[in-house]
Write a protein that holds these residues in place. Structure first.
Motif, PDB file in Angstrom:
ATOM      1  N   LEU A 177      52.847 -91.318 -54.619  1.00 13.36           N
ATOM      2  CA  LEU A 177      53.148 -91.627 -56.016  1.00 13.36           C
ATOM      3  C   LEU A 177      54.575 -91.193 -56.337  1.00 13.36           C
ATOM      4  CD1 LEU A 177      49.937 -90.582 -58.001  1.00 13.36           C
ATOM      5  CD2 LEU A 177      50.503 -92.764 -56.936  1.00 13.36           C
ATOM      6  N   GLY A 178      55.152 -91.800 -57.381  1.00 16.18           N
ATOM      7  CA  GLY A 178      56.513 -91.455 -57.782  1.00 16.18           C
ATOM      8  C   GLY A 178      56.628 -91.161 -59.262  1.00 16.18           C
ATOM      9  N   HIS A 227      51.463 -99.033 -61.430  1.00 18.29           N
ATOM     10  CA  HIS A 227      51.218 -97.636 -61.770  1.00 18.29           C
ATOM     11  C   HIS A 227      49.729 -97.399 -61.593  1.00 18.29           C
ATOM     12  CE1 HIS A 227      55.036 -96.666 -64.344  1.00 18.29           C
ATOM     13  NE2 HIS A 227      55.333 -97.207 -63.185  1.00 18.29           N
ATOM     14  N   VAL A 228      49.391 -96.212 -61.069  1.00 17.17           N
ATOM     15  CA  VAL A 228      47.982 -95.947 -60.790  1.00 17.17           C
ATOM     16  C   VAL A 228      47.552 -94.577 -61.280  1.00 17.17           C
ATOM     17  CG1 VAL A 228      48.040 -97.393 -58.709  1.00 17.17           C
ATOM     18  CG2 VAL A 228      48.332 -94.913 -58.501  1.00 17.17           C
ATOM     19  N   GLY A 265      48.596 -89.273 -61.561  1.00 22.83           N
ATOM     20  CA  GLY A 265      49.083 -90.622 -61.824  1.00 22.83           C
ATOM     21  C   GLY A 265      50.577 -90.757 -61.672  1.00 22.83           C
ATOM     22  N   GLY A 266      51.021 -91.984 -61.406  1.00 20.63           N
ATOM     23  CA  GLY A 266      52.448 -92.266 -61.307  1.00 20.63           C
ATOM     24  C   GLY A 266      52.693 -93.661 -60.777  1.00 20.63           C
TER      25      GLY A 266
END
Lengths: 140, 140, 140
Positions: free
Chosen positions: B49-50, B90-91, B102-103
């Motif tokens: 994720l970012g 996005h998740v 999340g990200g």
């Protein structure tokens, strides 16, 4: 439960006390839905979420108490399992500190309202229990 | 990966081992998608994720380990970047305690299944790298 | 704010500084939207989230500071309240550790971009303030 027909499906507005999975199944039966996408928000209580444990090949469950929680996100779909409509939903809940919890939705009772768009598609998709995972997977 | 055509796009059901971003790019190439919305759920592992750091103008990344996590929410879209289709997702992930993370989604491998509705629109939207942010922004 | 018309509504791309709820209201006024579903992602700052406290019958609010956060999920709808369009959105935010927060969206300012699909339906749905809950509920 109030249901409003749209060009591409339904807007379902659940009333206090309506359970989400049961209500979606009712709508799907009544409207003979074989395939749909789901997206909704609201507020709920008495929630059971699941996490699929791949070692045990079954869902671990966690209950969220009697206090109302924001239904921050509900995403999912309607398919058929042994001919019966089944709603597969994942949700995110938010508590009074705005902390979040998420997982597979087993049940949730409407505490204020739940507003779900049901986008119906022609045709049908099916699920089948897969013992390798302990879950009902799409067979499209 | 299984793909079912609908009136307005596709339902994509990923198989164990399928990476999400790569799979969506494949579908977009094959079906010549220039613009689409995405909504999905499932279970994944080996996720990156970012978070876009606006001082550094680049994504901070965090890896989520080999254990399967519920893909509680995937939302996003398909556009074109230098002519190539690109999925921007996005998740929200849920772990075995139902805690969430999340990200921005860099990658995630299907651990059980991932079910994504791809709603295709006519025409095309484009992204371009914006050095002011360190991200690919829509130029519609 | 950039708005791209699609077959079934609009793709709204907010620019830095655009507030989400206000921007959606503007689009709804301009395009005379009486009913729509919303789904989006992006990055935001200066966010106010709410949790509906059923004892107090009002929203508890929590502010999220000046630092940019990933808008991991935005779901909701557009209805009419006393004739005026109103966007009802629930969101999930992600911080630089990928921790998440979620609730009813009161306001959020775009820090990088926000990309929202507005799926417009014919007709209109209305909200009315319900003093039993302290919230505007759908009257469809």
């Amino acid at each position: 439960m109030k249901v409003k027909r749209t060009e591409s499906g339904f807007l379902v507005a659940l009333d206090v006390g309506d359970e989400i999975i049961t209500s979606l199944k009712k709508v799907a039966e009544l409207e003979r839905i074989g395939m749909a996408s789901l997206a909704g928000i609201g507020a709920v209580r008495d929630v059971v979420l699941g996490y699929l444990d791949l070692d045990q090949k079954q869902y671990l469950k966690r209950e969220f108490g009697p206090e109302s929680m924001e239904l921050v996100s509900l995403l999912g779909n309607v398919a058929r399992l042994e001919g019966e409509p089944i709603a597969h939903c994942h949700v995110v809940l938010g508590d009074r500190e705005m902390h979040t919890f998420g997982g597979h939705l087993f049940k949730a009772t409407t505490s204020v309202t739940v507003e779900i768009f049901v986008r119906v598609f022609e045709g049908e998709i099916s699920r089948q229990f897969d013992p390798n995972f302990g879950a009902n997977l799409l067979t499209i």
